[in-house]
Design an enzyme around this catalytic site. Structure first.
Site, PDB file in Angstrom:
ATOM      1  N   CYS A   1       0.842  -1.200   0.000  1.00 56.57           N
ATOM      2  CA  CYS A   1       0.000   0.000   0.000  1.00 56.57           C
ATOM      3  C   CYS A   1       0.880   1.255   0.000  1.00 56.57           C
ATOM      4  CB  CYS A   1      -0.911   0.005   1.228  1.00 56.57           C
ATOM      5  SG  CYS A   1      -2.071   1.407   1.235  1.00 56.57           S
TER       6      CYS A   1
ATOM      7  N   ARG B   1       3.004   4.990   6.312  1.00 52.90           N
ATOM      8  CA  ARG B   1       3.482   4.280   7.507  1.00 52.90           C
ATOM      9  C   ARG B   1       3.928   2.861   7.211  1.00 52.90           C
ATOM     10  NH1 ARG B   1      -2.115   5.224  10.397  1.00 52.90           N
ATOM     11  NH2 ARG B   1      -2.648   4.578   8.282  1.00 52.90           N
TER      12      ARG B   1
ATOM     13  N   HIS C   1      -2.299  -3.984   5.048  1.00 55.01           N
ATOM     14  CA  HIS C   1      -2.077  -3.567   6.441  1.00 55.01           C
ATOM     15  C   HIS C   1      -3.397  -3.209   7.108  1.00 55.01           C
ATOM     16  CE1 HIS C   1      -2.531   0.895   5.860  1.00 55.01           C
ATOM     17  NE2 HIS C   1      -2.359   0.524   4.612  1.00 55.01           N
TER      18      HIS C   1
ATOM     19  N   CYS D   1      -5.983   0.276   6.935  1.00 53.65           N
ATOM     20  CA  CYS D   1      -5.797   0.764   5.559  1.00 53.65           C
ATOM     21  C   CYS D   1      -6.951   1.700   5.160  1.00 53.65           C
ATOM     22  CB  CYS D   1      -5.723  -0.410   4.593  1.00 53.65           C
ATOM     23  SG  CYS D   1      -5.407   0.093   2.888  1.00 53.65           S
TER      24      CYS D   1
HETATM   25 CO    CO Z   1      -3.430   1.235   2.971  1.00 53.50          CO
END
Ligand code: CO
Length: 213
Positions: free
Chosen positions: A46, A50, A102, A105
C-alpha cells in the site's frame, strides 16, 4: 495522529549524512549499488506512508523490487502494476511475489463506506468486489473493527489470486519454483503476519477458467 512540518531542505542534509555513513562502513557501497540489481522479491504494498517496504522487512536496497498503490491492488487493467509484475517476473526473475496489506488501511476503510469519492470510485470498486465475493463471511462478523480487519486480509488473498490469474505468473510457475505470498502488516504492533497463501491449491482452483499459458 502524528503530524510534523517537514523542512524539505533537511532531506538534502539527511542525504549527505547518509552518504557519509554508508561510505564509512563500505567505501565501495555506491560503486557496487550502481552495478545492477538482482532482487529476489517483488513487493506489492500500500502507498500508506506508515507502511514502508524495505524497513518493515529489514532488507537493503537491491533486495526487493517495489510497487505500491492504494490498498495494494493487483488489477488486470492497471498497466502500472502489470508492467512491474512482468518486468520483475520475466526480466529480473524474482522467485517471490508478495502482496502486503495492512490493518488500518484507508483504502479498505473507504471501500466499506457508502460515499461517492470521485476518481477513487473505480479503484475502490475492486475492493467492493472483494467484499461482494466474501459478503456472507464478512456480514457474520458483528464487530465493525474485526470486519474491517477481515476485509484487509481477504483483499490480500484476492490480490494473490489475481496474481495467479496472470499469464506471466502461470508461465513462470512452469519453469521455476515461483511463490506468491500474502502478508498483513499490523502497524499497531509492528508484526508482519503471513496469511499462508496456498499457491498450488489456488492455481488448481482457478485453472478451469483462468488458464492462460
Ligand atoms: Co493502505
Amino acid at each position: 495522529m502524528w503530524v510534523f512540518k517537514m523542512d524539505i531542505k533537511q532531506i538534502f542534509k539527511n542525504n549527505e549524512k547518509w552518504i557519509k555513513e554508508k561510505l564509512a562502513v563500505d567505501e565501495n557501497y555506491f560503486k557496487d549499488l550502481s552495478k545492477g540489481q538482482s532482487p529476489e522479491i517483488l513487493y506489492i504494498g500500500c502507498s500508506d506512508s506508515r507502511v514502508t517496504a524495505e524497513e518493515l522487512m529489514g532488507i537493503k536496497p537491491g533486495e526487493a523490487f517495489v510497487h505500491r498503490n492504494i490498498a495494494n491492488m493487483v488489477s488486470s487493467v492497471d498497466l502500472n502494476v502489470q508492467t512491474v509484475l512482468n518486468y520483475a517476473v520475466n526480466q529480473l526473475e524474482v522467485n517471490h511475489v508478495v502482496v502486503c496489506g495492512h490493518y488500518g488501511c484507508g483504502g479498505i476503510k473507504a471501500a466499506m463506506e457508502s460515499k461517492d469519492l470521485g476518481i477513487l470510485n473505480p479503484w475502490l470498486r475492486n475492493i467492493r468486489d472483494v467484499y461482494r465475493i466474501h459478503k456472507a463471511e464478512l456480514n457474520e462478523i458483528e464487530c465493525e473493527e474485526e470486519r474491517y480487519k477481515k476485509l484487509v486480509e481477504l483483499n490480500v488473498q484476492e490480490q494473490c489470486i489475481n496474481l495467479i490469474k496472470t499469464a506471466c505468473v502461470q508461465q513462470a510457475s512452469k519453469s521455476r519454483d515461483i511463490k506468491v505470498h500474502g502478508w498483513v502488516f499490523d502497524m499497531g504492533t509492528g508484526k508482519l503476519i503471513d496469511l499462508q497463501i496456498n499457491f498450488e491449491e489456488i492455481l488448481k482452483g482457478i485453472m478451469e477458467i483462468y488458464h492462460l499459458d
